[in-house]
Design a protein around this motif. Sequence first.
Motif, PDB file in Angstrom:
ATOM      1  N   ILE A 124       5.260  29.508 -25.349  1.00  0.00           N
ATOM      2  CA  ILE A 124       6.023  30.769 -25.340  1.00  0.00           C
ATOM      3  C   ILE A 124       5.862  31.621 -24.080  1.00  0.00           C
ATOM      4  O   ILE A 124       6.707  32.456 -23.798  1.00  0.00           O
ATOM      5  N   VAL A 125       4.780  31.438 -23.329  1.00  0.00           N
ATOM      6  CA  VAL A 125       4.610  32.194 -22.070  1.00  0.00           C
ATOM      7  C   VAL A 125       4.120  31.206 -21.004  1.00  0.00           C
ATOM      8  O   VAL A 125       3.772  30.071 -21.329  1.00  0.00           O
ATOM      9  N   THR A 126       4.105  31.628 -19.732  1.00  0.00           N
ATOM     10  CA  THR A 126       3.517  30.786 -18.692  1.00  0.00           C
ATOM     11  C   THR A 126       2.008  30.993 -18.717  1.00  0.00           C
ATOM     12  O   THR A 126       1.526  32.119 -18.548  1.00  0.00           O
ATOM     13  N   GLN A 174     -10.479  36.216 -15.284  1.00  0.00           N
ATOM     14  CA  GLN A 174      -9.378  36.758 -16.086  1.00  0.00           C
ATOM     15  C   GLN A 174      -8.570  35.607 -16.658  1.00  0.00           C
ATOM     16  O   GLN A 174      -8.460  34.543 -16.023  1.00  0.00           O
ATOM     17  N   TYR A 175      -8.006  35.827 -17.835  1.00  0.00           N
ATOM     18  CA  TYR A 175      -7.018  34.893 -18.388  1.00  0.00           C
ATOM     19  C   TYR A 175      -5.673  35.604 -18.299  1.00  0.00           C
ATOM     20  O   TYR A 175      -5.450  36.610 -18.988  1.00  0.00           O
ATOM     21  N   THR A 176      -4.818  35.120 -17.419  1.00  0.00           N
ATOM     22  CA  THR A 176      -3.598  35.859 -17.086  1.00  0.00           C
ATOM     23  C   THR A 176      -2.350  35.031 -17.355  1.00  0.00           C
ATOM     24  O   THR A 176      -2.244  33.897 -16.878  1.00  0.00           O
ATOM     25  N   ILE A 177      -1.438  35.617 -18.112  1.00  0.00           N
ATOM     26  CA  ILE A 177      -0.180  34.934 -18.444  1.00  0.00           C
ATOM     27  C   ILE A 177       0.971  35.591 -17.684  1.00  0.00           C
ATOM     28  O   ILE A 177       0.823  36.697 -17.152  1.00  0.00           O
ATOM     29  N   LEU A 178       2.097  34.902 -17.650  1.00  0.00           N
ATOM     30  CA  LEU A 178       3.309  35.460 -17.051  1.00  0.00           C
ATOM     31  C   LEU A 178       4.419  35.440 -18.092  1.00  0.00           C
ATOM     32  O   LEU A 178       4.601  34.434 -18.788  1.00  0.00           O
ATOM     33  N   HIS A 179       5.141  36.566 -18.172  1.00  0.00           N
ATOM     34  CA  HIS A 179       6.313  36.589 -19.059  1.00  0.00           C
ATOM     35  C   HIS A 179       7.223  37.749 -18.654  1.00  0.00           C
ATOM     36  O   HIS A 179       6.728  38.837 -18.364  1.00  0.00           O
TER      37      HIS A 179
END
Length: 364
Positions: A267-269, A283-288
Amino acid sequence: MMIPMVDLHQQYKNLKTDLDDAVAEVLNTAHYVLGPNVHAFEQEAAKYLGANYAVSVANGTDALHLALIAAEIGPGDEVITPSFTFIATVESILYRGAIPVFIDLDPSNFNLDLNQLEKLITPKTKAIMPVHLYGNPVDMTQLMDIAQRHNLKVIEDACQSFGARWQDKMTGTFGDFGCYSFYPSKNLGCFGDGGLITTNSPHYYQELIALRNHGSYTRYHHEKLGYNSRLDEIQAAILRVKLPHLDTYNKLRHQAAQRYTALLKDIVTTPQESIASNHIYHQYTILHPQRDAIQAALKEANIASAIYYPIPIHEQPLFKNKYAHLELPHTEEFTAKCLSLPMFPELTSEQITKICDVIRETVK
Ligand SMILES: *Cc1c(COP(=O)(O)O)cnc(C)c1O
């Protein structure tokens, strides 16, 4: 119950007896600056990192600044560095009167795009300052190959990557200098400010020893212009208690990241990691594209999240439009879409499931 970005209190509770004893011992000996704990910590850190020398300093920003001085980077010199980083990376370059040359991100991993590196090298380029962002190692094999071909210094900003490896070596030990921060929320954090510089060069080591202590090797003899940038004994004693636990903490972070990725990848990058490295997930970083809606929904559910970083460095008011012409499309895109989720070793599977459920509800 609130889920925070980091839970520093829990880490203190887990090591409380050892930490309290270590601090009490420093207070009892009344040796507070450049004493036995600093000396021992430097040796232990150098051994852990696999560097010939480690010099502790007052913070990570100073680590970068003093490394640039030792590297003889000065006015007008160009230093290539990402714009998607914490301001301290770029401040250290500006302190020298040097010119930051901003490089865009590799769309696959949040780190500098190595394929664009050679295009930015000019006769004025003196150094590259890569940032192992979020604890994800830059491909140092490729970077060092380019640096050596162009005779450039390499100062690694490893402030977020203490304990992360590229292939079989630690980040911060490939270039001329590795710079680390022990700010409390870093993977290895003290209870105040602290920093470290590693190098394999005896010459640079000698320079750094003087730079951090008023340009002096012998008290009241000042060989060069130096600074007051020392790690104090209390912080060193705390770091000596924590360092032996760091690999365990980093493994737990990695496991938490894998849980997040399993629940979110459709559902997200989600973050990418190379098989040649161990990402330590500072950090745990998503893109959306619906980043702001996700953040609002998390907040509503009493879950912290953060945007690292909301404005690229080259667009900061500090530069007064100096870089208005500069286009860094991936940097722009990532600042608009990135969201860092809670990440700390003690984060539970239940908490991760809860966080991911909220995200799933929002973007469905
Ligand atoms: C934390 C950090 C620094 C600076 O460290 P301080 O100890 O806060 O001065 C520099 N660069 C990056 C990428 C950081 O995350």
